[in-house]
Design an enzyme around this catalytic site. Structure first.
Site, short mmCIF file in Angstrom:
data_model
loop_
_atom_site.label_atom_id
_atom_site.label_comp_id
_atom_site.label_asym_id
_atom_site.label_seq_id
_atom_site.Cartn_x
_atom_site.Cartn_y
_atom_site.Cartn_z
CB SER A 48 -0.90 -0.01 1.24
OG SER A 48 -0.11 -0.31 2.38
CB CYS A 49 4.32 2.01 -1.13
SG CYS A 49 5.16 0.76 -0.19
#
Lengths: 106, 190
Positions: free
Chosen positions: B101-102
């Site tokens: 989920s960067c």
């Protein structure tokens, strides 16, 4: 089919969104950030733990994706790897808190 | 793990970490408050609007995103390296994090739910044109689509094309026009 649940929803923060569906999710997110700031781990180490948990958690078809459950699991596993907290210790306190919720401590 | 279980585990974890002196509950409140009020796509919009107006800033932003935005002092760090990719009539860019989920928090806040969803993470790489279509964005067949996979080290943001109607717009109108989804690359501004 891609689900886009927030499309068209009235957006806080000018089309950003409040990410936390329950208060505990915000606490867990903040804990990870605070522990990183405190130097308990590097953010990259947390990212690696999260990737590992996500990769090893099968996606249940038709079920909502429980991102913060995975986030919490990653945090617990990293703290165990770092010998900061054992998962059993957390489990024991969880059992006590659950007993409290059922009124056993009154 | 059900939601009640998770809530209890989170509570237990916080208590134990407080006991160990590793975290301060008031500081956690402060972090949540920061993400709920001061960190969000309005920051990315300021950067985009300036890049549209100021060719020198635009060049430095595309050359070295992290340095170009340093003077803004945006909160919500964790971004070691920001790379800004520019949409053109020939190229459309879109951002994903395939593994987790960067996301460029400092500029866009926390990612929307669909960004973290396994469906988006896997499909945008395999069939970007189809997925963008599902977002309501039709990319012409001759236009190249570039998909950028974020990581803990590199976060990407899209510099959307400025719609012609904004050529003489004032600052407030510009800022208002820049949407989060355009800076992820799942929307084009019109």
């Amino acid at each position: 089919m891609l689900r886009i649940p927030d499309a068209g929803a009235a957006p806080p923060l000018r089309n950003g969104e409040l990410d936390f569906e329950a208060p505990w999710q915000g606490r867990v997110f903040a804990m990870a950030n605070a522990l990183c700031e405190a130097g308990v781990f590097e953010w990259q180490e947390f990212q690696t733990a999260l990737i590992r948990v996500i990769a090893s958690s099968p996606v249940a078809e038709g079920q909502p994706y429980q991102y913060y459950n995975l986030f919490l699991a990653a945090l617990e596993s990293l703290l165990a790897d770092k010998s900061v907290l054992r998962q059993q210790t957390i489990g024991q306190l969880v059992a006590e808190l659950a007993a409290r919720e059922h009124g056993h401590d009154h | 793990m059900g939601d009640t279980d998770a809530a209890l585990r989170a509570e237990a974890l916080e208590r134990l970490l407080v006991e160990k002196g590793l975290i301060d509950p008031a500081h956690l409140d402060g972090i949540i408050e920061m993400f709920n009020t001061r960190v969000g796509p309005m920051n990315g919009a300021r950067v985009v609007a300036r890049a549209w107006r100021d060719p020198v800033f635009r060049q430095s932003l595309l050359h070295d995103g992290s340095s170009a935005i340093a003077s803004y002092g945006f909160e919500g760090g964790q971004v070691d390296k920001l790379v800004v990719v520019e949409n053109t009539p020939d190229v459309h860019n879109v951002v994903v994090c395939t593994l987790c989920s960067c996301y460029p928090w400092a500029l866009l806040g926390l990612p929307p739910k669909w960004y973290k969803d396994p469906a988006y993470r896997s499909r945008i790489v395999r069939e970007p044109r189809v997925v963008l279509r599902e977002f309501g964005l039709a990319i012409a067949p001759q236009r190249e689509i570039r998909v950028w996979d974020s990581s803990a080290e590199i976060r990407y943001m899209v510099l959307p094309m400025m719609p012609d109607r904004l050529r003489d717009a004032d600052d407030a109108t510009l800022l208002d026009a820049v949407s989060r989804d355009a800076m992820i690359g799942v929307q084009e501004l019109t």
